[in-house]
Scaffold this active site. Structure first.
Site, PDB file in Angstrom:
ATOM      1  N   GLU A 132      56.764  17.357   8.490  1.00 19.53           N
ATOM      2  CA  GLU A 132      56.841  17.837   9.870  1.00 19.53           C
ATOM      3  C   GLU A 132      56.064  19.150   9.967  1.00 19.53           C
ATOM      4  OE1 GLU A 132      60.214  18.621  13.366  1.00 19.53           O
ATOM      5  OE2 GLU A 132      60.785  18.736  11.258  1.00 19.53           O
ATOM      6  N   HIS A 150      60.127  12.232   9.978  1.00 18.75           N
ATOM      7  CA  HIS A 150      58.935  12.679  10.709  1.00 18.75           C
ATOM      8  C   HIS A 150      57.641  12.193  10.044  1.00 18.75           C
ATOM      9  CE1 HIS A 150      61.019  14.979  13.734  1.00 18.75           C
ATOM     10  NE2 HIS A 150      61.732  15.576  12.786  1.00 18.75           N
TER      11      HIS A 150
END
Length: 506
Positions: A355, A380
């Site tokens: 992320e 993510h």
């Protein structure tokens, strides 16, 4: 059959590529060109999904909707979600996605799952709710039977009941409170949040603001039940919740430990599934902040192993949370994270990793380290496209990426959803699930908004009903449920899917 697929013709593909690479045709053959286009289409998420006649009719309807959507003067995936939300709400595609059985939401955080308006209108109107204002213009709450002790860097506590009695316009007060519990703004979001540092600071302040409300025992139960309700109403049938399992307090100030918190999640989940038999259930991924020291991380992993042993039905595994760019890396905590394997204990990991847009840093290696620690999924994985070895390894191992489109945009990793790295992952059918991360804080709810951004933004005109179907199936296939549980959940989902298709395939 759920997930029935057809195989591409490998021999034809090889021949076509051979002709293309060697230049064996002086003039491109339109038939071979079409075959290559079809081959590429078959490689995307849902590209090999065999659709029934009814599904094909619905797919044709969806395609027409998407053509109209993408020619609108204001195309929502090209805009910041805060500006696009009202346009998405009027979209016929969004209305259809709300009805669609989406399977499971596998990446959602505990105290950002319930609509902020419910929190303010319901919870802050309860007796004994105090509020104070911090030096940095945020707010804090606590429930107490008597005036609470002062907090550092906070104004004196005010009983909200008394404050509202003195306030001429309580609507303005409630709106002001809501503004402190969400990032959503009617102003230009690029001006309000000019950098990642600014938006992340505000993001973390919202969690601190909501903390005293949701960790109060009566609210904690109601909040979780309401969260399950909101996801259920959005046609989500299963949830995996990242939860910090904090001490929960009572009105007299006494507290309950982590085991009590997890047991309460278990009890409320059982109650909800009893009330809603077509909801499959929920499991908890215990989380610790990546800003803690080594000693606290070691203690956290040891606690996770004990919880995994004592609550195997509700406890799914362990993860680290917090802003990746400024937190400690997975490799930094390698000694603590190695404890389960060293002790012969099974503790599944579901690591947040990738992320970030800080290419080449130690943080940028978190995805590789997550795989080295045998993570079950990658939270993510925004940076995955920059790491071909990690991408190939995760695909071969079947480690799905939990993609949270709106979160990535609001936290300033991507502006235009058409340029999200997950678009490339979808084009090669990399294992993916779509989730909503912190919907309440982003002004969203459930899962439909994120499915919209993925379907219209990532997929463009190429993604179709087969793409949506495979993403929904993925959310069960890559869940922490046992193979037998997955089979049961998929059968339940399939019945709901068939009903959805029959009711909407005109």
């Amino acid at each position: 059959m759920v997930g029935e697929q057809q195989r591409p013709h490998a021999a034809v593909a090889c021949l076509l590529f051979s002709c293309y690479l060697t230049g064996c045709l002086s003039m491109p053959d339109p038939r071979q060109r079409e075959a290559l286009i079809q081959l590429e289409a078959s490689m995307q998420t849902g590209g090999q999904m065999v659709l029934s006649n009814a599904e094909q009719r619905l797919d044709s309807l969806l395609f027409k909707m998407k053509q109209e959507e993408m020619t609108r003067p204001e195309c929502p995936p090209t805009m910041h979600f805060f500006k696009a939300r009202h346009l998405i709400r009027t979209s016929p595609i969004f209305s259809l996605l709300q009805k669609m059985p989406k399977g499971g939401a596998l990446h959602v955080h505990d105290f950002s799952m319930v609509d902020i308006e419910w929190l303010v209108k319901n919870v802050t109107y309860r007796p004994h709710c105090y509020m104070c204002f911090t030096d940095n213009q945020s707010i804090r709450f606590i429930f107490s039977s008597q005036l609470p002790k002062p907090l550092p860097h906070c104004s004196p506590w005010t009983l909200l009941e008394n404050l509202r009695a003195k306030t001429i316009n309580t609507t303005d007060l409630d709106n002001s409170i809501m503004g402190n519990l969400t990032l959503f703004t009617d102003q230009d979001p690029e001006t309000v949040y000019p950098s990642q540092d600014v938006v992340w600071d505000m993001f973390e302040q919202t969690f601190l603001a909501v903390w005293g409300l949701v960790t109060y025992a009566p609210v904690f139960r109601d909040y979780y039940y309401q969260g399950l309700t909101q996801f259920y109403m959005d046609n989500v049938m299963y949830l995996e919740l990242r939860a910090s399992l904090p001490e929960i307090y009572e009105l007299d100030g006494s507290t309950h430990d982590t085991a009590w918190t997890l047991k309460t999640y278990q009890e409320v989940t059982k109650q909800f599934t009893a009330d809603h038999p077509d909801f499959y259930g929920a499991r908890i991924i215990f989380t610790l902040h990546r800003g803690v020291n080594m000693s606290m991380m070691t203690g956290g992993v040891e606690k996770a192993m004990k919880l995994q042993r004592d609550f195997p039905d509700i406890m799914a595994g362990f993860d680290l949370v917090g802003r990746e760019d400024v937190g400690k890396t997975l490799w930094y905590f390698r000694d603590a994270l190695s404890l389960p394997a060293e002790r012969g204990v099974t503790l599944p990991f579901f690591f947040h990793a990738g992320e970030t847009d800080l290419e080449g840093t130690e943080v940028d290696q978190n995805m590789l380290d997550a795989l080295l620690f045998n993570t079950s999924r990658i939270g993510h994985g925004f940076a995955l496209h920059r790491h071909p070895v990690v991408r190939d390894l995760s695909k071969k191992r079947g480690v799905a990426v939990e993609v949270c489109p709106i979160s990535n945009q609001v936290l300033k990793l991507v502006n235009d959803m058409r340029n999200h790295p997950a678009a490339a992952l979808m084009s090669e059918n990399h294992p993916l699930v779509i989730s909503s991360d912190d919907p309440a804080i982003f002004g969203a709810s459930g899962l439909s908004y994120d499915f919209y951004e993925a379907f219209v933004g990532f997929g463009g005109l190429r993604s179709h009903l087969g793409s949506l179907k495979e993403l929904a199936i993925n959310s069960i296939r890559y869940s922490s449920l046992t193979p037998k549980q997955q089979e049961t959940a998929l059968a339940l989902w399939q019945r709901r899917w068939d009903k959805f298709v029959s009711e909407n395939a005109f």
